[in-house]
Design a protein around this motif. Structure first.
Motif, PDB file in Angstrom:
ATOM      1  N   LYS A   1     -72.868 -56.799 -46.975  1.00 43.26           N
ATOM      2  CA  LYS A   1     -73.974 -55.730 -47.243  1.00 43.26           C
ATOM      3  C   LYS A   1     -75.196 -56.087 -46.371  1.00 43.26           C
ATOM      4  O   LYS A   1     -75.862 -55.317 -45.981  1.00 43.26           O
ATOM      5  CB  LYS A   1     -74.232 -56.048 -48.680  1.00 43.26           C
ATOM      6  CG  LYS A   1     -75.410 -54.941 -49.312  1.00 43.26           C
ATOM      7  CD  LYS A   1     -75.435 -54.881 -50.779  1.00 43.26           C
ATOM      8  CE  LYS A   1     -76.609 -54.020 -51.201  1.00 43.26           C
ATOM      9  NZ  LYS A   1     -76.513 -52.630 -50.920  1.00 43.26           N
ATOM     10  N   PHE A   2     -75.271 -57.510 -46.019  1.00 39.91           N
ATOM     11  CA  PHE A   2     -76.714 -58.025 -45.366  1.00 39.91           C
ATOM     12  C   PHE A   2     -76.015 -58.743 -43.960  1.00 39.91           C
ATOM     13  O   PHE A   2     -75.151 -59.108 -43.989  1.00 39.91           O
ATOM     14  CB  PHE A   2     -77.282 -59.263 -46.153  1.00 39.91           C
ATOM     15  CG  PHE A   2     -77.650 -58.371 -47.328  1.00 39.91           C
ATOM     16  CD1 PHE A   2     -78.846 -57.677 -47.683  1.00 39.91           C
ATOM     17  CD2 PHE A   2     -76.866 -58.733 -48.647  1.00 39.91           C
ATOM     18  CE1 PHE A   2     -79.377 -57.333 -48.961  1.00 39.91           C
ATOM     19  CE2 PHE A   2     -77.360 -58.142 -50.005  1.00 39.91           C
ATOM     20  CZ  PHE A   2     -78.602 -57.566 -50.008  1.00 39.91           C
TER      21      PHE A   2
ATOM     22  N   VAL B   1     -72.332 -65.230 -61.932  1.00 39.34           N
ATOM     23  CA  VAL B   1     -71.987 -63.925 -61.818  1.00 39.34           C
ATOM     24  C   VAL B   1     -70.323 -63.927 -60.861  1.00 39.34           C
ATOM     25  O   VAL B   1     -70.308 -62.819 -60.899  1.00 39.34           O
ATOM     26  CB  VAL B   1     -73.185 -62.954 -61.240  1.00 39.34           C
ATOM     27  CG1 VAL B   1     -73.209 -63.152 -59.740  1.00 39.34           C
ATOM     28  CG2 VAL B   1     -72.885 -61.599 -61.635  1.00 39.34           C
ATOM     29  N   LYS B   2     -70.415 -64.803 -60.225  1.00 42.87           N
ATOM     30  CA  LYS B   2     -69.197 -64.698 -59.318  1.00 42.87           C
ATOM     31  C   LYS B   2     -67.702 -64.373 -59.860  1.00 42.87           C
ATOM     32  O   LYS B   2     -67.135 -63.891 -59.526  1.00 42.87           O
ATOM     33  CB  LYS B   2     -69.176 -66.293 -58.411  1.00 42.87           C
ATOM     34  CG  LYS B   2     -70.324 -66.331 -57.435  1.00 42.87           C
ATOM     35  CD  LYS B   2     -70.094 -67.826 -56.668  1.00 42.87           C
ATOM     36  CE  LYS B   2     -71.194 -67.706 -55.800  1.00 42.87           C
ATOM     37  NZ  LYS B   2     -71.101 -69.049 -54.757  1.00 42.87           N
ATOM     38  N   GLY B   3     -67.517 -65.274 -61.038  1.00 44.45           N
ATOM     39  CA  GLY B   3     -66.512 -65.003 -61.698  1.00 44.45           C
ATOM     40  C   GLY B   3     -66.284 -63.448 -62.453  1.00 44.45           C
ATOM     41  O   GLY B   3     -65.215 -63.148 -62.046  1.00 44.45           O
ATOM     42  N   PRO B   4     -67.180 -63.120 -63.084  1.00 47.57           N
ATOM     43  CA  PRO B   4     -67.021 -61.924 -63.563  1.00 47.57           C
ATOM     44  C   PRO B   4     -67.128 -60.802 -62.437  1.00 47.57           C
ATOM     45  O   PRO B   4     -66.260 -59.727 -62.793  1.00 47.57           O
ATOM     46  CB  PRO B   4     -68.302 -61.722 -64.541  1.00 47.57           C
ATOM     47  CG  PRO B   4     -68.540 -62.966 -64.869  1.00 47.57           C
ATOM     48  CD  PRO B   4     -68.486 -63.935 -63.976  1.00 47.57           C
TER      49      PRO B   4
ATOM     50  N   ILE C   1     -79.711 -64.572 -48.890  1.00 48.00           N
ATOM     51  CA  ILE C   1     -79.142 -64.149 -50.115  1.00 48.00           C
ATOM     52  C   ILE C   1     -77.805 -65.134 -50.398  1.00 48.00           C
ATOM     53  O   ILE C   1     -77.667 -65.613 -51.381  1.00 48.00           O
ATOM     54  CB  ILE C   1     -78.604 -62.838 -49.926  1.00 48.00           C
ATOM     55  CG1 ILE C   1     -79.677 -61.709 -49.673  1.00 48.00           C
ATOM     56  CG2 ILE C   1     -77.537 -62.304 -50.987  1.00 48.00           C
ATOM     57  CD1 ILE C   1     -80.437 -61.591 -50.806  1.00 48.00           C
ATOM     58  N   LEU C   2     -77.287 -65.553 -49.408  1.00 45.48           N
ATOM     59  CA  LEU C   2     -76.029 -66.478 -49.364  1.00 45.48           C
ATOM     60  C   LEU C   2     -76.366 -67.748 -50.187  1.00 45.48           C
ATOM     61  O   LEU C   2     -76.002 -68.454 -50.895  1.00 45.48           O
ATOM     62  CB  LEU C   2     -75.253 -66.624 -48.173  1.00 45.48           C
ATOM     63  CG  LEU C   2     -74.516 -65.045 -47.900  1.00 45.48           C
ATOM     64  CD1 LEU C   2     -73.600 -65.609 -46.616  1.00 45.48           C
ATOM     65  CD2 LEU C   2     -73.641 -64.860 -49.116  1.00 45.48           C
ATOM     66  N   ALA C   3     -77.717 -68.154 -49.665  1.00 44.57           N
ATOM     67  CA  ALA C   3     -78.287 -69.536 -50.003  1.00 44.57           C
ATOM     68  C   ALA C   3     -78.538 -69.442 -51.415  1.00 44.57           C
ATOM     69  O   ALA C   3     -78.268 -70.316 -52.112  1.00 44.57           O
ATOM     70  CB  ALA C   3     -79.479 -69.956 -49.412  1.00 44.57           C
ATOM     71  N   LEU C   4     -79.095 -68.140 -51.948  1.00 47.96           N
ATOM     72  CA  LEU C   4     -79.331 -67.924 -53.326  1.00 47.96           C
ATOM     73  C   LEU C   4     -78.066 -68.282 -54.362  1.00 47.96           C
ATOM     74  O   LEU C   4     -78.429 -68.286 -55.590  1.00 47.96           O
ATOM     75  CB  LEU C   4     -80.269 -66.731 -53.492  1.00 47.96           C
ATOM     76  CG  LEU C   4     -81.467 -66.664 -53.215  1.00 47.96           C
ATOM     77  CD1 LEU C   4     -81.978 -65.241 -52.979  1.00 47.96           C
ATOM     78  CD2 LEU C   4     -82.450 -67.546 -54.018  1.00 47.96           C
TER      79      LEU C   4
ATOM     80  N   LEU D   1     -67.741 -62.361 -54.499  1.00 49.08           N
ATOM     81  CA  LEU D   1     -68.989 -61.894 -54.354  1.00 49.08           C
ATOM     82  C   LEU D   1     -69.799 -62.331 -53.181  1.00 49.08           C
ATOM     83  O   LEU D   1     -70.442 -61.612 -52.374  1.00 49.08           O
ATOM     84  CB  LEU D   1     -70.057 -62.280 -55.260  1.00 49.08           C
ATOM     85  CG  LEU D   1     -71.315 -62.046 -55.445  1.00 49.08           C
ATOM     86  CD1 LEU D   1     -71.479 -60.705 -55.507  1.00 49.08           C
ATOM     87  CD2 LEU D   1     -71.857 -62.634 -56.880  1.00 49.08           C
ATOM     88  N   ASP D   2     -69.349 -63.537 -52.631  1.00 50.04           N
ATOM     89  CA  ASP D   2     -70.063 -64.036 -51.153  1.00 50.04           C
ATOM     90  C   ASP D   2     -69.724 -62.990 -50.166  1.00 50.04           C
ATOM     91  O   ASP D   2     -70.404 -62.747 -49.474  1.00 50.04           O
ATOM     92  CB  ASP D   2     -69.793 -65.499 -50.903  1.00 50.04           C
ATOM     93  CG  ASP D   2     -70.430 -66.485 -51.847  1.00 50.04           C
ATOM     94  OD1 ASP D   2     -71.516 -65.845 -52.593  1.00 50.04           O
ATOM     95  OD2 ASP D   2     -70.047 -67.592 -51.795  1.00 50.04           O
TER      96      ASP D   2
END
Length: 308
Positions: free
Chosen positions: A52-53, A33-36, A61-64, A45-46
């Motif tokens: 947000k967190f 999902v990062k590119g889109p 979340i960042l690990a995921l 996105l990161d």
């Protein structure tokens, strides 16, 4: 094809653009999902998630959002960053990953321009010492056999060598049979060696290691043995260690949950439930509920539940 071994599966018909629009439902979609997201919204996105967190939830979340390889690389870099070394992270990753995973870790670490002057072997050697250093350097250097072949005669000979080291009250050394055998033999051969050792000595290889070694070297050898004999049991014990007593070692908890979520987390959950340390027979999920809270807790539980 899906598997009952792990809870997180690739989603059929995955539409990355649609998930980029609904980011709150796509936190486990990873790199897809990062590119889109970048194309649609003009930001990484990161970085968006970072805003947000915060705290433990941000860590998870960042690990995921990282691939397993990228996450291992980040963990190793962080373990050797600044003053002091996180030996537990070095041990878990280097001593439990497969030979192919270790080769990929070393290759990607070394090709990163920022590591041009200090490849992984050199970085580890600079942060560790003694036989512990020699063991880790050997493993990231590709010493481990990744095959499946076994040799009964060799297993008996190696068991005799290990037993002789113990009888001589081995205190370590780069030439020790423990280092050579545990750092080079494939997992199937090592299982035969351990079985022969127990026949010969009347005690387990774990007991011998605890008697002859201490500190980080002891932990490293025990990690190799644990990951060889029953990897799921080993990671169940890692999860228990991250949550026992006062306080939670959040990074250790996240590392195991994320790293095994697409490999064998369901099997680890079963080992956790029936482990000797789990006197109350609490599920992994109930243990997580008792040690964490908020978004961090909810996301960990969502990973355990899976997406099927």
């Amino acid at each position: 094809m899906t598997s009952s071994y792990y809870p997180i599966h690739e989603k059929a018909g995955f539409d990355a653009d649609a998930y980029a629009e609904k980011i709150e439902r796509a936190l486990r979609a990873g790199d897809k999902v990062k590119g889109p997201y970048l194309r649609r919204y003009g930001k990484e996105l990161d970085a968006a998630l970072d805003k947000k967190f915060s705290g433990d939830a941000e860590l998870l979340i960042l690990a995921l959002m990282k691939t397993p390889l990228a996450y291992d690389l980040e963990q190793l870099e962080n373990a050797m960053k600044g003053m002091g070394t996180d030996e537990n992270t070095l041990i878990e990753i280097i001593c439990s990953r497969t030979p192919d995973q270790l080769k990929a870790i070393t290759a990607h670490y070394n090709k990163d321009p920022k590591h041009a002057k200090c490849p992984l072997e050199k970085a580890i050697a600079g942060d560790t010492s003694g036989e512990f250093k020699d063991l880790l350097v050997a493993l990231v250097g590709g010493s481990k056999d990744g095959g499946h072949s076994t040799n009964d005669v060799q297993a008996k000979d190696d068991a005799i060598r290990l037993y002789a080291d113990g009888k001589a009250k081995l205190k370590g050394g780069a030439g020790s049979h423990f280092l050579h055998i545990l750092a080079t033999q494939n997992m199937y051969q090592l299982r035969k060696v351990f079985a022969e050792f127990e026949k010969l000595s009347g005690t387990s290889i774990e007991t011998a290691i605890k008697k002859e070694f201490s500190g980080d070297l002891e932990k490293a050898y025990l990690t190799i043995v644990g990951a060889t004999v029953n990897k799921q049991k080993f990671f169940a014990e890692q999860l228990h260690a991250s949550m026992k007593g006062f306080g939670t070692r959040e990074n250790d908890l996240v590392r195991v949950i994320v790293a095994r979520s697409e490999v064998d987390l369901n099997l680890i959950r079963e080992e956790f439930l029936h482990a000797d340390f789990n006197k109350g027979k609490k599920t992994l999920e109930d243990t997580i509920k008792g040690d964490t809270s908020g978004v961090f807790r909810d996301t960990l539980l969502a990973i355990c539940a899976g997406n099927q």
